[in-house]
Design a protein around this motif. Structure first.
Motif, PDB file in Angstrom:
ATOM      1  N   LEU A  26       0.816  -1.206   0.000  1.00 21.79           N
ATOM      2  CA  LEU A  26       0.000   0.000   0.000  1.00 21.79           C
ATOM      3  C   LEU A  26       0.853   1.262   0.000  1.00 21.79           C
ATOM      4  CD1 LEU A  26      -2.743  -1.095   2.580  1.00 21.79           C
ATOM      5  CD2 LEU A  26      -2.846  -1.174   0.079  1.00 21.79           C
ATOM      6  N   GLU A  27       1.944   1.239   0.724  1.00 25.67           N
ATOM      7  CA  GLU A  27       2.822   2.411   0.813  1.00 25.67           C
ATOM      8  C   GLU A  27       3.417   2.764  -0.551  1.00 25.67           C
ATOM      9  OE1 GLU A  27       3.912   4.597   3.065  1.00 25.67           O
ATOM     10  OE2 GLU A  27       2.725   3.880   4.760  1.00 25.67           O
ATOM     11  N   ASN A  28       3.652   1.765  -1.371  1.00 25.08           N
ATOM     12  CA  ASN A  28       4.316   1.990  -2.650  1.00 25.08           C
ATOM     13  C   ASN A  28       3.372   2.061  -3.838  1.00 25.08           C
ATOM     14  OD1 ASN A  28       7.379   1.906  -2.151  1.00 25.08           O
ATOM     15  ND2 ASN A  28       6.668   0.106  -1.022  1.00 25.08           N
ATOM     16  N   ASN A  29       2.075   1.930  -3.570  1.00 24.77           N
ATOM     17  CA  ASN A  29       1.110   1.890  -4.675  1.00 24.77           C
ATOM     18  C   ASN A  29      -0.166   2.653  -4.325  1.00 24.77           C
ATOM     19  OD1 ASN A  29       2.176  -0.346  -6.800  1.00 24.77           O
ATOM     20  ND2 ASN A  29       2.708  -0.981  -4.715  1.00 24.77           N
ATOM     21  N   GLU A  30      -0.004   3.908  -3.982  1.00 28.81           N
ATOM     22  CA  GLU A  30      -1.142   4.719  -3.552  1.00 28.81           C
ATOM     23  C   GLU A  30      -2.160   4.944  -4.665  1.00 28.81           C
ATOM     24  OE1 GLU A  30       0.456   8.322  -2.053  1.00 28.81           O
ATOM     25  OE2 GLU A  30       1.293   7.405  -0.226  1.00 28.81           O
ATOM     26  N   GLU A  31      -1.733   4.794  -5.907  1.00 27.19           N
ATOM     27  CA  GLU A  31      -2.613   5.065  -7.036  1.00 27.19           C
ATOM     28  C   GLU A  31      -3.542   3.898  -7.363  1.00 27.19           C
ATOM     29  OE1 GLU A  31       1.238   3.387  -8.732  1.00 27.19           O
ATOM     30  OE2 GLU A  31       0.536   4.523  -7.004  1.00 27.19           O
ATOM     31  N   HIS A  32      -3.392   2.780  -6.660  1.00 28.09           N
ATOM     32  CA  HIS A  32      -4.231   1.602  -6.912  1.00 28.09           C
ATOM     33  C   HIS A  32      -5.067   1.234  -5.687  1.00 28.09           C
ATOM     34  CE1 HIS A  32      -2.552   0.560 -10.824  1.00 28.09           C
ATOM     35  NE2 HIS A  32      -1.352   0.804 -10.342  1.00 28.09           N
ATOM     36  N   TYR A  33      -6.199   0.605  -5.968  1.00 27.67           N
ATOM     37  CA  TYR A  33      -7.037   0.056  -4.896  1.00 27.67           C
ATOM     38  C   TYR A  33      -6.808  -1.451  -4.858  1.00 27.67           C
ATOM     39  CZ  TYR A  33     -11.002  -1.124  -1.981  1.00 27.67           C
ATOM     40  OH  TYR A  33     -11.789  -1.604  -0.959  1.00 27.67           O
ATOM     41  N   PHE A  34      -6.616  -1.988  -3.653  1.00 23.91           N
ATOM     42  CA  PHE A  34      -6.307  -3.404  -3.499  1.00 23.91           C
ATOM     43  C   PHE A  34      -7.453  -4.151  -2.818  1.00 23.91           C
ATOM     44  CE2 PHE A  34      -2.253  -1.395  -4.071  1.00 23.91           C
ATOM     45  CZ  PHE A  34      -1.533  -2.299  -4.851  1.00 23.91           C
ATOM     46  N   ASN A  35      -7.926  -5.164  -3.502  1.00 26.33           N
ATOM     47  CA  ASN A  35      -8.931  -6.075  -2.967  1.00 26.33           C
ATOM     48  C   ASN A  35      -8.178  -7.270  -2.406  1.00 26.33           C
ATOM     49  OD1 ASN A  35     -11.235  -7.684  -2.487  1.00 26.33           O
ATOM     50  ND2 ASN A  35     -11.238  -8.437  -4.594  1.00 26.33           N
ATOM     51  N   VAL A 112       8.636  -3.456  -2.769  1.00 22.77           N
ATOM     52  CA  VAL A 112       9.508  -2.280  -2.719  1.00 22.77           C
ATOM     53  C   VAL A 112       9.250  -1.288  -3.857  1.00 22.77           C
ATOM     54  CG1 VAL A 112      11.330  -3.506  -1.498  1.00 22.77           C
ATOM     55  CG2 VAL A 112      11.337  -3.465  -3.993  1.00 22.77           C
ATOM     56  N   GLY A 113       8.234  -1.524  -4.675  1.00 26.63           N
ATOM     57  CA  GLY A 113       7.979  -0.613  -5.777  1.00 26.63           C
ATOM     58  C   GLY A 113       6.571  -0.745  -6.323  1.00 26.63           C
ATOM     59  N   LYS A 114       6.373  -0.183  -7.501  1.00 27.05           N
ATOM     60  CA  LYS A 114       5.066  -0.183  -8.145  1.00 27.05           C
ATOM     61  C   LYS A 114       4.722  -1.559  -8.716  1.00 27.05           C
ATOM     62  CE  LYS A 114       4.679   4.302  -7.600  1.00 27.05           C
ATOM     63  NZ  LYS A 114       3.719   4.890  -6.642  1.00 27.05           N
ATOM     64  N   LEU A 115       3.452  -1.918  -8.607  1.00 28.11           N
ATOM     65  CA  LEU A 115       3.001  -3.226  -9.081  1.00 28.11           C
ATOM     66  C   LEU A 115       2.202  -3.152 -10.382  1.00 28.11           C
ATOM     67  CD1 LEU A 115       1.888  -4.918  -5.728  1.00 28.11           C
ATOM     68  CD2 LEU A 115       3.956  -5.361  -7.047  1.00 28.11           C
ATOM     69  N   ALA A 116       2.015  -1.945 -10.908  1.00 23.83           N
ATOM     70  CA  ALA A 116       1.179  -1.795 -12.101  1.00 23.83           C
ATOM     71  C   ALA A 116       1.698  -2.623 -13.273  1.00 23.83           C
ATOM     72  CB  ALA A 116       1.098  -0.317 -12.489  1.00 23.83           C
ATOM     73  N   GLU A 117       3.005  -2.583 -13.504  1.00 22.80           N
ATOM     74  CA  GLU A 117       3.587  -3.316 -14.631  1.00 22.80           C
ATOM     75  C   GLU A 117       3.357  -4.819 -14.486  1.00 22.80           C
ATOM     76  OE1 GLU A 117       7.961  -4.226 -16.657  1.00 22.80           O
ATOM     77  OE2 GLU A 117       7.760  -2.641 -15.152  1.00 22.80           O
TER      78      GLU A 117
END
Length: 215
Positions: A26-35, A112-117
């Motif tokens: 959550l700290e590294n991916n504020e732009e996404h919502y996690f279910n 440790v980083g973004k998960l979008a990719e």
């Protein structure tokens, strides 16, 4: 805000670790919502602490579930492998039938980083996507071709539509029951042996483990 479906499997011993996984995500991916679905035998106190920790995050929904299936009684256990380890095979049961993709994360890692990719990986016709383990083989495994790529099961992007339609859960469970005597990493060996030709390779950065530093 894009939604990412996440499965984490942990028991009471690893409840705190699982919370670290979620917070780092959550700290590294504020732009996404996690279910997020956490599956395992976790005590009420630990669940309450979990919710308290995540109270300040608005980009997630968290629920707990427990796997109860008589099939578990016939699966081998070892010191590092509990019934919760196998829960990932039931991934199709923990999410709504309309959900077609789920990201599984081990409960002992840190994001440790973004998960979008990773989440946007084109699975195509693959059953799942995972990171190969370099210089690793399981030539003793039944039905696992010599020289085939062997994958780590700590980070898995599931094509849930194909997982369900192929009845993959029952296939991998049957493999474990029939070959328990030769399996070293029970769940991981079985996933590789059953689906080695249906796994899409992910870049090493998505699941960095010790063997990457051995050579």
């Amino acid at each position: 805000m894009a939604k990412i479906n996440v499965l984490i499997c942990a028991n009471e011993q690893f409840a705190q670790h699982a919370c670290v996984v979620v917070v780092s995500m959550l700290e590294n991916n504020e732009e996404h919502y996690f279910n997020i679905c956490v599956v395992g035998d976790i005590k009420v106190f630990s669940k309450e602490r979990f919710f308290e920790t995540l109270a300040r995050y608005e980009n997630c929904g968290l629920r707990f579930d427990v796997l109860t299936d008589p099939v578990l009684d016939d699966l081998p256990l070892r010191q590092q492998i509990s019934t919760d380890t196998y829960a990932r095979f039931w991934v199709g049961d923990f999410f709504d039938p309309t959900i077609s993709k789920v990201l599984y994360l081990d409960c002992d890692l840190v994001v440790v980083g973004k998960l979008a990719e990773l989440w946007d990986t084109d699975l195509g016709g693959a059953l799942l996507a995972a990171v190969p383990i370099p210089w690793f083989n399981r030539n003793h495994l039944v039905d696992f071709p010599k020289g085939a790529v062997y994958y780590n099961a700590g980070v898995i992007l599931f094509n849930l539509d194909r997982w369900r339609s192929q009845n993959a859960k029952n296939r991998v469970l049957e493999y474990i029951r029939e070959n328990r005597a030769i399996l070293r990493d029970l769940d991981q060996d079985a996933l590789n042996a059953c689906f080695y030709d249906q796994i899409k390779s992910l870049e090493y950065k998505w699941n960095l483990i010790t063997p990457f530093f051995l050579k």
